[in-house]
Design a protein around this motif. Structure first.
Motif, mmCIF file in Angstrom:
data_model
loop_
_atom_site.group_PDB
_atom_site.id
_atom_site.type_symbol
_atom_site.label_atom_id
_atom_site.label_comp_id
_atom_site.label_asym_id
_atom_site.label_seq_id
_atom_site.Cartn_x
_atom_site.Cartn_y
_atom_site.Cartn_z
ATOM 1 N N SER A 151 -33.114 -21.932 -2.137
ATOM 2 C CA SER A 151 -32.209 -22.065 -3.276
ATOM 3 C C SER A 151 -31.288 -23.283 -3.179
ATOM 4 C CB SER A 151 -31.378 -20.787 -3.433
ATOM 5 O OG SER A 151 -30.743 -20.422 -2.223
ATOM 6 N N SER A 152 -31.595 -24.194 -2.265
ATOM 7 C CA SER A 152 -30.758 -25.385 -2.102
ATOM 8 C C SER A 152 -30.662 -26.217 -3.376
ATOM 9 C CB SER A 152 -31.294 -26.271 -0.963
ATOM 10 O OG SER A 152 -31.019 -25.711 0.298
ATOM 11 N N GLU A 153 -31.785 -26.412 -4.060
ATOM 12 C CA GLU A 153 -31.789 -27.268 -5.248
ATOM 13 C C GLU A 153 -30.898 -26.721 -6.348
ATOM 14 O OE1 GLU A 153 -35.549 -29.564 -6.243
ATOM 15 O OE2 GLU A 153 -36.362 -27.946 -5.015
ATOM 16 N N SER A 154 -30.884 -25.409 -6.512
ATOM 17 C CA SER A 154 -30.021 -24.828 -7.538
ATOM 18 C C SER A 154 -28.568 -24.797 -7.085
ATOM 19 C CB SER A 154 -30.479 -23.406 -7.886
ATOM 20 O OG SER A 154 -30.316 -22.519 -6.783
ATOM 21 N N TYR A 155 -28.358 -24.959 -5.778
ATOM 22 C CA TYR A 155 -27.013 -24.894 -5.195
ATOM 23 C C TYR A 155 -26.338 -26.272 -5.160
ATOM 24 C CZ TYR A 155 -23.404 -23.726 -1.678
ATOM 25 O OH TYR A 155 -22.218 -23.533 -1.003
ATOM 26 N N CYS A 156 -27.099 -27.283 -4.739
ATOM 27 C CA CYS A 156 -26.487 -28.610 -4.582
ATOM 28 C C CYS A 156 -27.301 -29.729 -5.218
ATOM 29 C CB CYS A 156 -26.275 -28.914 -3.101
ATOM 30 S SG CYS A 156 -27.820 -29.070 -2.182
ATOM 31 N N GLY A 157 -28.428 -29.389 -5.845
ATOM 32 C CA GLY A 157 -29.219 -30.403 -6.527
ATOM 33 C C GLY A 157 -30.226 -31.124 -5.664
ATOM 34 N N GLN A 158 -30.365 -30.725 -4.413
ATOM 35 C CA GLN A 158 -31.361 -31.345 -3.544
ATOM 36 C C GLN A 158 -31.846 -30.343 -2.498
ATOM 37 O OE1 GLN A 158 -29.085 -34.596 -1.906
ATOM 38 N NE2 GLN A 158 -28.311 -33.367 -0.199
ATOM 39 N N ARG A 159 -32.966 -30.646 -1.913
ATOM 40 C CA ARG A 159 -33.550 -29.746 -0.923
ATOM 41 C C ARG A 159 -32.824 -29.840 0.413
ATOM 42 N NH1 ARG A 159 -39.945 -31.321 -1.872
ATOM 43 N NH2 ARG A 159 -40.022 -30.842 -4.119
ATOM 44 N N GLY A 160 -32.744 -28.692 1.084
ATOM 45 C CA GLY A 160 -32.283 -28.677 2.466
ATOM 46 C C GLY A 160 -30.791 -28.691 2.701
ATOM 47 N N CYS A 161 -29.997 -28.493 1.657
ATOM 48 C CA CYS A 161 -28.549 -28.529 1.890
ATOM 49 C C CYS A 161 -27.996 -27.188 2.362
ATOM 50 C CB CYS A 161 -27.806 -29.001 0.633
ATOM 51 S SG CYS A 161 -27.879 -27.849 -0.754
ATOM 52 N N ILE A 162 -28.757 -26.119 2.180
ATOM 53 C CA ILE A 162 -28.324 -24.805 2.661
ATOM 54 C C ILE A 162 -28.867 -24.586 4.067
ATOM 55 C CG2 ILE A 162 -28.580 -22.305 2.373
ATOM 56 C CD1 ILE A 162 -28.478 -22.696 -0.621
ATOM 57 N N GLU A 163 -27.986 -24.232 4.981
ATOM 58 C CA GLU A 163 -28.389 -24.030 6.377
ATOM 59 C C GLU A 163 -27.976 -22.662 6.889
ATOM 60 O OE1 GLU A 163 -26.643 -27.286 8.458
ATOM 61 O OE2 GLU A 163 -28.058 -28.764 7.649
ATOM 62 N N ASP A 164 -27.790 -21.736 5.958
ATOM 63 C CA ASP A 164 -27.347 -20.390 6.333
ATOM 64 C C ASP A 164 -28.063 -19.375 5.451
ATOM 65 O OD1 ASP A 164 -25.643 -18.219 7.332
ATOM 66 O OD2 ASP A 164 -24.700 -18.344 5.362
ATOM 67 N N PRO A 165 -28.821 -18.440 6.025
ATOM 68 C CA PRO A 165 -29.578 -17.479 5.230
ATOM 69 C C PRO A 165 -28.742 -16.691 4.235
ATOM 70 C CG PRO A 165 -30.325 -17.414 7.495
ATOM 71 C CD PRO A 165 -29.111 -18.298 7.474
ATOM 72 N N GLU A 166 -27.527 -16.318 4.607
ATOM 73 C CA GLU A 166 -26.717 -15.539 3.667
ATOM 74 C C GLU A 166 -26.328 -16.367 2.443
ATOM 75 O OE1 GLU A 166 -22.828 -12.603 3.362
ATOM 76 O OE2 GLU A 166 -23.514 -13.310 5.314
ATOM 77 N N THR A 167 -25.990 -17.616 2.664
ATOM 78 C CA THR A 167 -25.682 -18.502 1.528
ATOM 79 C C THR A 167 -26.912 -18.665 0.651
ATOM 80 O OG1 THR A 167 -24.063 -19.728 2.856
ATOM 81 C CG2 THR A 167 -24.897 -20.813 0.871
ATOM 82 N N SER A 168 -28.059 -18.794 1.280
ATOM 83 C CA SER A 168 -29.320 -18.924 0.552
ATOM 84 C C SER A 168 -29.582 -17.709 -0.325
ATOM 85 C CB SER A 168 -30.476 -19.103 1.542
ATOM 86 O OG SER A 168 -31.720 -19.087 0.881
ATOM 87 N N ILE A 169 -29.387 -16.526 0.244
ATOM 88 C CA ILE A 169 -29.641 -15.290 -0.498
ATOM 89 C C ILE A 169 -28.626 -15.097 -1.619
ATOM 90 C CG2 ILE A 169 -29.629 -12.763 -0.291
ATOM 91 C CD1 ILE A 169 -30.861 -13.236 2.552
ATOM 92 N N LYS A 170 -27.376 -15.360 -1.321
ATOM 93 C CA LYS A 170 -26.344 -15.231 -2.355
ATOM 94 C C LYS A 170 -26.644 -16.157 -3.529
ATOM 95 C CE LYS A 170 -21.379 -15.602 -3.239
ATOM 96 N NZ LYS A 170 -20.033 -15.879 -2.658
ATOM 97 N N GLN A 171 -26.968 -17.401 -3.224
ATOM 98 C CA GLN A 171 -27.276 -18.360 -4.276
ATOM 99 C C GLN A 171 -28.552 -17.977 -5.013
ATOM 100 O OE1 GLN A 171 -25.775 -20.711 -5.774
ATOM 101 N NE2 GLN A 171 -27.491 -21.546 -6.956
ATOM 102 N N GLY A 172 -29.556 -17.541 -4.277
ATOM 103 C CA GLY A 172 -30.821 -17.153 -4.896
ATOM 104 C C GLY A 172 -30.665 -15.996 -5.861
ATOM 105 N N VAL A 173 -29.929 -14.982 -5.440
ATOM 106 C CA VAL A 173 -29.714 -13.809 -6.307
ATOM 107 C C VAL A 173 -28.866 -14.205 -7.513
ATOM 108 C CG1 VAL A 173 -28.698 -11.507 -6.454
ATOM 109 C CG2 VAL A 173 -29.939 -12.188 -4.387
ATOM 110 N N SER A 174 -27.836 -15.017 -7.284
ATOM 111 C CA SER A 174 -26.972 -15.473 -8.374
ATOM 112 C C SER A 174 -27.767 -16.285 -9.394
ATOM 113 C CB SER A 174 -25.835 -16.327 -7.802
ATOM 114 O OG SER A 174 -25.097 -16.946 -8.836
#
Length: 202
Positions: A87-110
């Motif tokens: 979910s990095s792209e939807s979070y910061c507009g580019q791949r690989g900016c998320i480095e924490d599974p919980e942040t990834s899941i929160k952003q993905g579900v949101s």
């Protein structure tokens, strides 16, 4: 002699009927009912994140779609890496900016919840938009008013044709390559829903 012959034939017929009946009974009792769960199973890595997905699904009011979200995680990463929902792209507009599974899941579900709302509750459209990007929602609503496989293919073809560098995208499936529909995964909805008991794709 005739009576003996008739008795022999009669005895043979009885034995044949008995053997046939016995064979039928054995077949019935030894028959194993096919497993109704024909879809692939969610692996242990993804199941590990179920409680976290449930928490954020509850927070973003999409609790009924937990299995769908887990199916999406299966497609995205199989539960591996620091960004299991990719979910990095939807979070910061580019791949690989998320480095924490919980942040990834929160952003993905949101992001899924946001897409579902923008798609007017069209589950298939929301799922495909997770893969294509939210721009697909406006495209689909404008073209056909809802998700369809044909619309997904047309969108992928158009996006792929207009890419500055097509080498950035590789066709995930042979069928997509034949259609020149290499932007995203045109069969993402079907792939995700195979992990659930509900098939939303039209």
């Amino acid at each position: 002699m005739k009576q003996k012959t008739k008795k022999a034939i009669s005895k043979t017929a009885v034995i044949a009927i008995f053997l046939c009946s016995l064979f039928i009974l054995i077949s019935v009792f030894s028959y194993e009912k096919p497993d109704r769960q024909t879809h692939p199973e969610i692996n242990e890595e993804v199941e590990h994140y179920r409680p976290l997905v449930e928490d954020y699904a509850d927070e973003y009011e999409v609790s009924e779609y937990v299995d769908v979200l887990l199916g999406m995680m299966m497609q995205e990463s199989g539960g591996r890496g620091d960004d299991p929902m990719q979910s990095s792209e939807s979070y910061c507009g580019q791949r690989g900016c998320i480095e924490d599974p919980e942040t990834s899941i929160k952003q993905g579900v949101s992001y899924f919840a946001e897409n579902l709302n923008d798609a007017n509750g069209d589950l298939s459209l929301a799922i495909q938009s997770y893969n294509f990007g939210s721009g697909f929602i406006d495209y689909a609503l404008g073209e056909s008013g809802s998700y369809s496989q044909e619309t997904a293919i047309a969108f992928s073809q158009e996006m792929y044709e207009n890419m500055d560098d097509q080498s950035d995208f590789r066709c995930l499936r042979e069928e997509a390559e034949e259609l020149d529909a290499c932007y995203g995964d045109i069969y993402y909805v079907q792939a995700v829903m195979e992990y659930t008991d509900v098939f939303a794709a039209k």
